[in-house]
Design a protein around this motif. Sequence first.
Motif, short mmCIF file in Angstrom:
data_model
loop_
_atom_site.label_atom_id
_atom_site.label_comp_id
_atom_site.label_asym_id
_atom_site.label_seq_id
_atom_site.Cartn_x
_atom_site.Cartn_y
_atom_site.Cartn_z
N ARG A 50 74.53 34.54 51.27
CA ARG A 50 75.72 34.51 50.31
C ARG A 50 76.35 33.34 50.29
O ARG A 50 77.04 32.96 49.37
N GLU A 51 76.27 32.69 51.56
CA GLU A 51 77.11 31.44 51.74
C GLU A 51 76.31 30.18 50.66
O GLU A 51 76.83 29.54 49.96
N SER A 52 75.08 30.27 50.47
CA SER A 52 74.31 29.56 49.76
C SER A 52 74.70 29.87 48.18
O SER A 52 74.91 28.80 47.63
N VAL A 53 74.59 30.77 47.74
CA VAL A 53 75.17 31.38 46.57
C VAL A 53 76.42 30.97 46.24
O VAL A 53 76.86 30.39 45.06
N ALA A 54 77.64 31.08 47.25
CA ALA A 54 78.98 30.67 47.07
C ALA A 54 79.05 29.22 47.06
O ALA A 54 80.04 28.85 46.33
N SER A 55 78.33 28.78 47.79
CA SER A 55 78.23 26.94 47.59
C SER A 55 78.12 26.47 46.34
O SER A 55 78.55 25.30 46.19
N GLY A 56 77.76 26.99 45.17
CA GLY A 56 77.58 26.66 43.76
C GLY A 56 76.20 25.87 43.87
O GLY A 56 76.04 25.40 42.59
N ARG A 57 75.35 25.94 44.91
CA ARG A 57 74.07 25.37 44.55
C ARG A 57 73.49 25.81 43.48
O ARG A 57 72.39 24.73 42.92
N PHE A 58 73.25 27.02 42.75
CA PHE A 58 72.75 27.32 41.81
C PHE A 58 73.26 27.19 40.46
O PHE A 58 72.69 27.28 39.54
N ARG A 82 73.90 38.77 43.13
CA ARG A 82 73.35 39.94 43.79
C ARG A 82 71.83 39.64 43.89
O ARG A 82 71.04 39.68 44.92
N ASP A 83 71.22 39.46 42.73
CA ASP A 83 69.72 38.81 42.48
C ASP A 83 69.40 37.82 43.44
O ASP A 83 68.32 37.87 44.09
N LEU A 84 69.96 36.90 43.63
CA LEU A 84 69.77 35.61 44.42
C LEU A 84 69.81 36.06 45.84
O LEU A 84 69.12 35.82 46.68
N VAL A 85 70.85 36.92 46.28
CA VAL A 85 70.76 37.20 47.75
C VAL A 85 69.87 38.04 47.88
O VAL A 85 68.99 37.89 49.04
N GLU A 86 69.22 38.99 47.14
CA GLU A 86 68.03 39.79 47.38
C GLU A 86 67.03 38.90 47.47
O GLU A 86 65.94 39.37 48.18
N HIS A 122 66.46 33.77 55.20
CA HIS A 122 67.80 33.81 55.10
C HIS A 122 68.27 35.15 55.56
O HIS A 122 67.61 36.18 55.31
N SER A 123 69.31 35.32 56.25
CA SER A 123 70.26 36.49 56.49
C SER A 123 71.20 36.52 55.23
O SER A 123 71.19 35.85 54.66
N GLU A 124 71.60 37.88 55.34
CA GLU A 124 72.48 38.24 54.06
C GLU A 124 73.59 37.38 54.17
O GLU A 124 74.05 36.83 53.01
N GLU A 125 74.25 37.01 55.35
CA GLU A 125 75.37 36.04 55.26
C GLU A 125 75.05 34.66 54.95
O GLU A 125 75.65 34.06 54.23
N SER A 126 73.87 34.24 55.44
CA SER A 126 73.36 32.85 54.91
C SER A 126 73.31 32.56 53.57
O SER A 126 73.59 31.64 52.69
#
Length: 181
Positions: free
Chosen positions: A41-49, A16-20, A35-39
């Motif tokens: 969320r995709e970045s976070v979900a990708s495991g990049r962090f 949540r903090d990353l998306v924000e 970033h849009s909220e969708e992009s």
Amino acid sequence: MPITFSPMANSEQDSRDLVEFLTSNRFPFHVRARHSEESARESVASGRFWSEESLGYWINDGASRIGLVVLEDLDEDTPMFDLRLAEEFRGKGLGPKVLTALCAKVFEQFPEPVRFEGQTREDNIAMRKTFLRTGFLKEAHYRLGWPTAEGPRVASVAYAILRQDWESKDTTSFEWDDLPA
């Protein structure tokens, strides 16, 4: 206040903090400036962090969270990083302080790296000066190597610091034009 790094976790709170963070700040010198909220969320979900190849950290200046950094290629001897300061903390001279602390983190915590590298766009003068002020040396200038959201590509400029230079607080230079035509 000293710069510290808090590791990100693959958790609901950090997600949540990353998306924000990604949606509430513009990053004009990154390939994706907004970033849009969708992009996000995709970045976070990708495991990049948080993955085997990369680790994300929140950057703190005292009690203030001022940005994030992702250390990439930690399984290699030349890791790289993606640094993003929140808009409200840019232009305050924090860049060299953050990058100095980041070098210490990498070279003290990870024994494998012999070099630490970062890249930026040729027009990101603040970051280029930050590299130079913290002992990094320009090693490459990739013409038209950075796609932009604005359309025309710009050069990507690579900087690195050697572990031995970080330890000695000296900069090992080299000759750019070492081979005549």
